[in-house]
Design a protein around this motif. Structure first.
Motif, PDB file in Angstrom:
ATOM      1  N   ASP A 278       0.832  -1.203   0.000  1.00  0.00           N
ATOM      2  CA  ASP A 278       0.000   0.000   0.000  1.00  0.00           C
ATOM      3  C   ASP A 278       0.869   1.255   0.000  1.00  0.00           C
ATOM      4  N   VAL A 279       1.889   1.261   0.861  1.00  0.00           N
ATOM      5  CA  VAL A 279       2.773   2.420   0.956  1.00  0.00           C
ATOM      6  C   VAL A 279       3.569   2.586  -0.335  1.00  0.00           C
ATOM      7  N   LEU A 280       4.098   1.489  -0.876  1.00  0.00           N
ATOM      8  CA  LEU A 280       4.856   1.538  -2.127  1.00  0.00           C
ATOM      9  C   LEU A 280       4.006   2.099  -3.256  1.00  0.00           C
ATOM     10  N   SER A 281       2.806   1.597  -3.399  1.00  0.00           N
ATOM     11  CA  SER A 281       1.918   2.049  -4.468  1.00  0.00           C
ATOM     12  C   SER A 281       1.613   3.534  -4.325  1.00  0.00           C
ATOM     13  N   HIS A 282       1.367   3.979  -3.100  1.00  0.00           N
ATOM     14  CA  HIS A 282       1.049   5.394  -2.908  1.00  0.00           C
ATOM     15  C   HIS A 282       2.244   6.279  -3.243  1.00  0.00           C
ATOM     16  N   ILE A 283       3.439   5.896  -2.818  1.00  0.00           N
ATOM     17  CA  ILE A 283       4.622   6.707  -3.104  1.00  0.00           C
ATOM     18  C   ILE A 283       4.845   6.837  -4.609  1.00  0.00           C
ATOM     19  N   LEU A 284       4.532   5.806  -5.352  1.00  0.00           N
ATOM     20  CA  LEU A 284       4.743   5.840  -6.793  1.00  0.00           C
ATOM     21  C   LEU A 284       3.648   6.590  -7.532  1.00  0.00           C
ATOM     22  N   ILE A 285       2.379   6.299  -7.243  1.00  0.00           N
ATOM     23  CA  ILE A 285       1.292   6.825  -8.072  1.00  0.00           C
ATOM     24  C   ILE A 285       0.223   7.562  -7.277  1.00  0.00           C
ATOM     25  N   GLY A 286       0.486   7.861  -5.995  1.00  0.00           N
ATOM     26  CA  GLY A 286      -0.456   8.671  -5.239  1.00  0.00           C
ATOM     27  C   GLY A 286      -0.524  10.089  -5.792  1.00  0.00           C
ATOM     28  N   PHE A 287      -1.576  10.797  -5.419  1.00  0.00           N
ATOM     29  CA  PHE A 287      -1.774  12.168  -5.896  1.00  0.00           C
ATOM     30  C   PHE A 287      -0.577  13.029  -5.498  1.00  0.00           C
ATOM     31  N   TRP A 301       1.975  16.422 -19.205  1.00  0.00           N
ATOM     32  CA  TRP A 301       1.737  15.510 -20.310  1.00  0.00           C
ATOM     33  C   TRP A 301       0.446  14.705 -20.141  1.00  0.00           C
ATOM     34  N   ALA A 302       0.032  14.471 -18.908  1.00  0.00           N
ATOM     35  CA  ALA A 302      -1.084  13.553 -18.661  1.00  0.00           C
ATOM     36  C   ALA A 302      -2.052  14.157 -17.652  1.00  0.00           C
ATOM     37  N   TYR A 303      -3.321  13.873 -17.866  1.00  0.00           N
ATOM     38  CA  TYR A 303      -4.319  14.277 -16.881  1.00  0.00           C
ATOM     39  C   TYR A 303      -4.364  13.294 -15.721  1.00  0.00           C
ATOM     40  N   TRP A 304      -4.066  12.030 -16.027  1.00  0.00           N
ATOM     41  CA  TRP A 304      -4.149  11.006 -14.985  1.00  0.00           C
ATOM     42  C   TRP A 304      -2.981  10.035 -15.082  1.00  0.00           C
ATOM     43  N   VAL A 305      -2.607   9.520 -13.948  1.00  0.00           N
ATOM     44  CA  VAL A 305      -1.677   8.400 -13.818  1.00  0.00           C
ATOM     45  C   VAL A 305      -2.302   7.448 -12.823  1.00  0.00           C
ATOM     46  N   SER A 306      -2.388   6.187 -13.188  1.00  0.00           N
ATOM     47  CA  SER A 306      -3.068   5.219 -12.340  1.00  0.00           C
ATOM     48  C   SER A 306      -2.241   3.950 -12.237  1.00  0.00           C
ATOM     49  N   GLY A 307      -2.795   2.956 -11.556  1.00  0.00           N
ATOM     50  CA  GLY A 307      -2.077   1.701 -11.401  1.00  0.00           C
ATOM     51  C   GLY A 307      -3.002   0.506 -11.375  1.00  0.00           C
ATOM     52  N   TRP A 308      -2.473  -0.620 -11.749  1.00  0.00           N
ATOM     53  CA  TRP A 308      -3.142  -1.909 -11.583  1.00  0.00           C
ATOM     54  C   TRP A 308      -2.411  -2.637 -10.464  1.00  0.00           C
ATOM     55  N   ASP A 309      -3.098  -2.933  -9.409  1.00  0.00           N
ATOM     56  CA  ASP A 309      -2.507  -3.586  -8.247  1.00  0.00           C
ATOM     57  C   ASP A 309      -3.362  -4.809  -7.923  1.00  0.00           C
ATOM     58  N   TRP A 310      -2.982  -5.962  -8.480  1.00  0.00           N
ATOM     59  CA  TRP A 310      -3.756  -7.200  -8.316  1.00  0.00           C
ATOM     60  C   TRP A 310      -3.060  -8.079  -7.290  1.00  0.00           C
TER      61      TRP A 310
END
Length: 424
Positions: A278-287, A301-310
């Motif tokens: 959870d912490v890793l994902s937030h540091i990378l792609i959190g707001f 360049w982008a309006y959004w950046v998101s992630g797939w976390d399965w």
């Protein structure tokens, strides 16, 4: 809260162990069904989710999509005398009932005023265990499913998924994508009935409940509804993923803006690694965190950046996705690669980790303000055969994450070459 010993144990019910601070009460029935209930005092609401193990991962190749059809069929009607659709009957009680499906489970979820809990629970369980499953209803659902698939083909995100999944998971059930020209053609009513009989059996059922009620009473109601269900057989575990043989792909199609995915299939994460993930994902792609700041805030360049976390047992995925102008695809990929490599080699700062902890803890608190949020969290744990940790334990799990934990997890997840897919 725990159940009293005595009558339930004497009758052969197995009380599942849990930490003393755990607010949920649990029961495992002799047929293997798992029940969990948590009181949400003062909310005036209820929410529950009934999960049956055996989602899309269990669909045969020629029956791909059956897992999506099955829960929708449950909403059509039960074997009750009036034959009323479940959704309409629940609406009369002021509640809502929805079908859901995923790689691991299918089922029904409901929410509404606490006064309607017993009525809606009865309706939903009856619909799940005694559906009509009529050929005419199947044809309606197949038509709707095909329309949904055709509509999704115009979505760049859907196109990205269709291009990426076979590369991320070659030869694996997670890598399959439906063929629009033949979708559901081979699924007949007997296939649906056989899948229902196999999947909606005791050993595959998990019912989680949260709301303004007494947990013991909720468990008692659920027990009476589910105890006669045949035990059946357990679900087949998902296979481990294979290494991707093709690491880059570009799918050509007309789209407003190209979309990009940089992803790493994994062998799955155990719950002990979830807080660090959870912490890793937030540091990378959190707001306004690393990748978002580089691509969106600094360069625009982008309006959004998101992630797939399965995070499935034995198989998983972490991927970064975004949409950028075509001339910036290579640059965006380079930024994502750089940030993934950096966090895998250099621990994040304590300030970054602390900010992630605070935001994630706030998100947890907000989720627990709603009965539906509590039920959703419980389902994540209970469907994996694990007791849901108390909120305090989940907050402590976040507090225990160190910068080194984040770096070590990233190094393990991002050790291989990523799969890169662009749709442009």
């Amino acid at each position: 809260m725990t159940l009293p010993a005595g009558p339930l144990l004497a009758a052969g019910w197995l009380l599942l162990s849990a930490p003393a601070s755990d607010p949920a009460a649990r029961l495992m029935l002799p047929n293997g069904a798992r029940l969990a209930a948590e009181r949400h005092a003062g909310s005036g609401t209820f929410a529950f989710e009934l999960h049956a193990s055996g989602g899309s991962l269990e669909d045969a190749e020629q029956h791909l999509g059956l897992a999506d059809l099955l829960p929708r069929m449950l909403l059509r009607a039960t074997g009750s005398p009036n034959g009323e659709d479940l959704a309409l009957a629940a609406e009369k009680a002021g509640a809502t009932v929805d079908a859901f499906s995923g790689p691991l489970t299918t089922g029904l979820r409901a929410s509404g005023p606490s006064a309607a809990f017993d009525e809606v629970l009865t309706l939903a369980v009856q619909a799940a265990l005694s559906p009509r499953l009529l050929p005419a209803d199947l044809e309606k659902e197949k038509t709707l499913a095909r329309q949904t698939l055709r509509t999704s083909l115009d979505d760049p995100g859907s196109a990205l998924g269709r291009a990426a999944r076979p590369l991320l998971f070659p030869g694996h059930p997670l890598g399959r994508v439906p063929d629009p020209e033949a979708y559901l053609d081979e699924v007949g009513i007997e296939d649906v009935r056989a899948a229902h009989a196999a999947r909606y059996a005791g050993r595959r059922l998990t019912l989680v409940m949260a709301g303004d009620f007494e947990p013991d009473a909720a468990l008692g109601s659920a027990r009476r509804l589910l105890e006669a269900t045949p035990p059946g057989e357990t679900a087949t575990p998902a296979p481990a993923p294979r290494a991707a043989s093709l690491l880059r792909a570009v799918q050509r199609r007309r789209t407003t803006e190209p979309v990009l995915l940089v992803g790493f299939p994994t062998a799955g994460l155990g719950p002990d690694a979830w807080p660090a993930m959870d912490v890793l994902s937030h540091i990378l792609i959190g707001f306004q965190e690393r990748i978002v700041t580089e691509i969106r805030e600094k360069r625009g360049w982008a309006y959004w950046v998101s992630g797939w976390d399965w995070r499935y047992p034995g198989v998983g995925l972490f991927a970064v996705t975004t949409a950028v102008p075509a001339r910036r695809l290579d640059d965006a990929e380079a930024i994502v690669r750089r940030e993934l490599a950096r966090i895998a080699s250099q621990a994040p700062s304590e300030a970054e980790v602390e900010r992630a902890r605070r935001i994630l803890a706030t998100s947890l608190a907000r989720r627990r303000q709603r009965s539906a949020g509590r039920a959703r969290t419980m389902a994540l744990w209970e469907t994996r055969g694990l007791p849901t940790p108390a909120a305090a334990a989940m907050r402590q799990g976040l507090r225990d994450v160190t910068p080194r934990d984040v770096r070590d997890l990233a190094a393990r997840l991002f050790a291989a070459e990523p799969v890169v897919v662009a749709v442009r």
